[in-house]
Design a protein around this motif. Sequence first.
Motif: not given
Length: 310
Positions: A107-108, A131-132, A138-139, A151-152
């Motif tokens: 995610a990011t 998508p974040a 995302g983190a 993971a991010a």
Amino acid sequence: MTGTLRYSFLGPEGTFTEAALTQMPGADRAQRVPASSVLAALSMVDEGDAEGAVVPIENSVEGGVTATLDAVSVTHRLQITAETLVPITFVLASAQPMELSEVTSVATHSHAWAQVRSWAQNVLPRVQYIPAPSTAAGAHSLRTSAPMADAAICAPLVAEQLGLHVIASGIEDFPGAVTRFVLVTKPGQVPSMTGADKTTVTIPLPEDRAGALMELLEHFATRGVNICRIESRPTGSAMGDYFFSMDLEGHIHEPRVADALAGIHRVSPAVRFLGSYPRADRKAQHVRPEVSEEAFDAATQWVASLTRRT
């Protein structure tokens, strides 16, 4: 944190945008208010819930941040008063220790993903991209009961703040990349001229025909005003309707810049002035003698001397 100002920013805490906020004028006395999106951050200024908003506007790899360009140029009536540059580097992080081979989803933010895409294709060719709203979002989701992904991809700072496990670091495709952030306020007093300034405007194309854009650009060329960024964006009103978002070298208080914009206004009355402010890189502009302030003053005095004869 308490302060006499409220600055909204693209949150949550730990984003590159928050890092940019700390470099803006007034940051030492500003309360930081995270927003869920660029639009939300700008709306807080519009509605009087914040004195300023810090948002990303341009990346050295991906170019303009369209959400910011469109919101500042069309949706909101705001003014850019400052800018800063933030170096961008990314890590791949997880809530618990895991190997690269175990990562199936990441995610990011879309701009971050664009800057690590080659690395991901080479190292994690089958990974699913989620998508974040931001890299930090995302983190942060990794610390919830329903994480967005395994993971991010985020800034090293937010991974450290959240106590995440760093699986890989320095994963950006273009080392040395930077993102440009701007401080946006309600329209008001223009910052003083420094000699190393930038002016941002949006200019609707008055007529869709051959040579229309060239005629606009000639107003800047003949007055020695350098365009350091130009991007076309749809107005949203109809297919084929566009405006041009531009950054100009110089300040509205300089005769050459003011004269160029006056000329633009005659052919495109909907031109919008979005602010003159100090350049983040402090790069002084080179002004040719024939378009200097002294040259404009001399020309004005010459015309005045002629009119006095009549």
